[in-house]
Enzyme design. Structure first.
Site, PDB file in Angstrom:
ATOM      1  N   MET A 117       0.917  -1.153   0.136  1.00 51.48           N
ATOM      2  CA  MET A 117       0.080  -0.222   0.057  1.00 51.48           C
ATOM      3  C   MET A 117       0.806   1.228  -0.111  1.00 51.48           C
ATOM      4  O   MET A 117       0.697   2.011  -0.769  1.00 51.48           O
ATOM      5  CB  MET A 117      -1.019  -0.203   1.238  1.00 51.48           C
ATOM      6  CG  MET A 117      -2.158  -0.861   1.063  1.00 51.48           C
ATOM      7  SD  MET A 117      -3.208  -0.133  -0.448  1.00 51.48           S
ATOM      8  CE  MET A 117      -2.335  -1.347  -1.704  1.00 51.48           C
ATOM      9  N   CYS A 118       1.753   1.410   0.897  1.00 53.92           N
ATOM     10  CA  CYS A 118       2.394   2.474   1.153  1.00 53.92           C
ATOM     11  C   CYS A 118       1.740   3.706   2.049  1.00 53.92           C
ATOM     12  O   CYS A 118       0.789   3.678   2.316  1.00 53.92           O
ATOM     13  CB  CYS A 118       3.071   3.088  -0.233  1.00 53.92           C
ATOM     14  SG  CYS A 118       3.474   2.016  -1.431  1.00 53.92           S
ATOM     15  N   ARG A 119       2.726   4.688   2.418  1.00 50.07           N
ATOM     16  CA  ARG A 119       2.219   5.963   2.981  1.00 50.07           C
ATOM     17  C   ARG A 119       3.265   7.012   2.370  1.00 50.07           C
ATOM     18  O   ARG A 119       4.281   6.280   2.167  1.00 50.07           O
ATOM     19  CB  ARG A 119       2.704   5.940   4.266  1.00 50.07           C
ATOM     20  CG  ARG A 119       1.953   4.804   5.228  1.00 50.07           C
ATOM     21  CD  ARG A 119       0.386   5.366   5.632  1.00 50.07           C
ATOM     22  NE  ARG A 119      -0.468   5.163   4.676  1.00 50.07           N
ATOM     23  CZ  ARG A 119      -1.840   5.357   4.745  1.00 50.07           C
ATOM     24  NH1 ARG A 119      -2.341   5.997   6.005  1.00 50.07           N
ATOM     25  NH2 ARG A 119      -2.571   5.130   3.914  1.00 50.07           N
ATOM     26  N   ILE A 135       7.238   5.272   1.919  1.00 48.75           N
ATOM     27  CA  ILE A 135       7.494   3.887   2.590  1.00 48.75           C
ATOM     28  C   ILE A 135       6.637   3.106   1.697  1.00 48.75           C
ATOM     29  O   ILE A 135       5.385   3.306   1.513  1.00 48.75           O
ATOM     30  CB  ILE A 135       7.250   3.950   4.083  1.00 48.75           C
ATOM     31  CG1 ILE A 135       5.888   4.419   4.517  1.00 48.75           C
ATOM     32  CG2 ILE A 135       8.445   4.606   4.588  1.00 48.75           C
ATOM     33  CD1 ILE A 135       5.711   4.358   5.906  1.00 48.75           C
ATOM     34  N   ASN A 149       0.261   5.941  -3.651  1.00 53.30           N
ATOM     35  CA  ASN A 149      -0.280   5.162  -2.487  1.00 53.30           C
ATOM     36  C   ASN A 149      -1.452   4.362  -2.935  1.00 53.30           C
ATOM     37  O   ASN A 149      -2.377   4.837  -3.323  1.00 53.30           O
ATOM     38  CB  ASN A 149      -0.527   6.137  -1.583  1.00 53.30           C
ATOM     39  CG  ASN A 149      -1.332   5.608  -0.273  1.00 53.30           C
ATOM     40  OD1 ASN A 149      -1.960   6.035   0.400  1.00 53.30           O
ATOM     41  ND2 ASN A 149      -1.103   4.100   0.023  1.00 53.30           N
TER      42      ASN A 149
END
Length: 282
Positions: free
Chosen positions: A1-3, A88, A115
């Site tokens: 997913m990520c941020r 990230i 994201n």
């Protein structure tokens, strides 16, 4: 997913933007508070920033969890910039790994992050990829859904569209091609931030002379504003933030969490004390 996050304002250390906030991007690698699918973002990270007097950004990217990279923590404490984009990573299944797979992606003065995830990757994007010039496909940094999305956005920037127009036209192309997923985009040239929401959280905080746009608040202080996540277009500068509905994005948001993204109960221990072996990446 990520941020991910983007910052524009007075020159600040990368540490103060990414590591020091109590719930900032650094902490979100193992303990995100607003993330739906996924609970660990340990498949790599990247930071892009604009050195003083230089229009083009530089990057630092790694394929390891951000908390395991002691060198970055040291570099971040002495590196200052007035424009930063950082991310990230929680990798989409069937995408490649390595530093080149981590955002931000770059071309000239542009930095980009995604994201989200493309459903049915990579087969679902074949027709959409075919609309790009061959040179754009050859430029892909990695076999990653986010890199292809960046190629779609960059193709439109090269046609002379503004940052927001490029994001809107990319969203329309996704809809036309029937590609679904979650599409929170973050784009900057060091002067303006353009962003979208489509399935994930996004917030902004504007203070005198500065603005931060982030997947989730880095602290519990006042001033954070949540952006509607069901299809929004954001334009932000230190002086002004505008948020407008983008219904075409709500039409392409679909899909449940994959096995890799399924929420898990994070270990209550700080993984920095345990090493990367404590993180389940399966």
């Amino acid at each position: 997913m990520c941020r991910h996050l983007a910052y524009l304002g007075p020159a600040a250390t990368l540490r103060s933007v990414i590591i020091d906030p109590p719930h900032g991007l650094y902490t979100q690698a193992w303990a995100p508070r607003r993330q739906g699918p996924g609970a660990i973002n340990a498949d790599g990270f990247g930071v892009g920033w604009y050195p003083a007097g230089d229009a083009d950004p530089v990057r630092y990217r790694q394929a390891v969890p951000i908390w395991t990279d002691e060198s970055f923590a040291e570099v971040a404490g002495v590196t200052r910039a007035g424009a930063v984009l950082a991310a990230i990573r929680n990798a989409t299944p069937r995408t490649s790994h390595g530093p080149a797979a981590a955002a931000p992606f770059r071309h000239g003065r542009w930095l980009f992050s995604h994201n989200g995830a493309v459903n049915g990757w990579p087969e679902s994007t074949a027709a959409l990829a075919a609309t790009l010039p061959a040179a754009s496909l050859l430029e892909l940094e990695a076999r990653v859904d986010s890199a292809l999305l960046w190629a779609l956005v960059l193709h439109r920037l090269r046609q002379g569209l503004s940052p927001t127009e490029a994001l809107v036209r990319t969203a329309e192309a996704l809809c036309t091609a029937g590609v679904t997923g979650r599409f929170n985009f973050l784009l900057t040239d060091g002067r303006v931030i353009a962003a979208t929401t489509a399935g994930h959280t996004l917030y902004y905080r504007q203070e005198p002379g500065r603005v931060t746009v982030a997947s989730e608040p880095g602290d519990d202080e006042a001033g954070w504003t949540e952006i509607p996540r069901d299809g929004s277009l954001v334009t932000a500068t230190p002086e002004q933030v505008s948020v407008t509905p983008l219904p075409v994005l709500s039409s392409v948001v679909a899909g449940l969490a994959t096995a890799h993204e399924a929420p898990v109960i994070p270990d209550s221990r700080d993984p920095r004390m345990e090493g990367s072996q404590s993180v389940d990446l399966t």
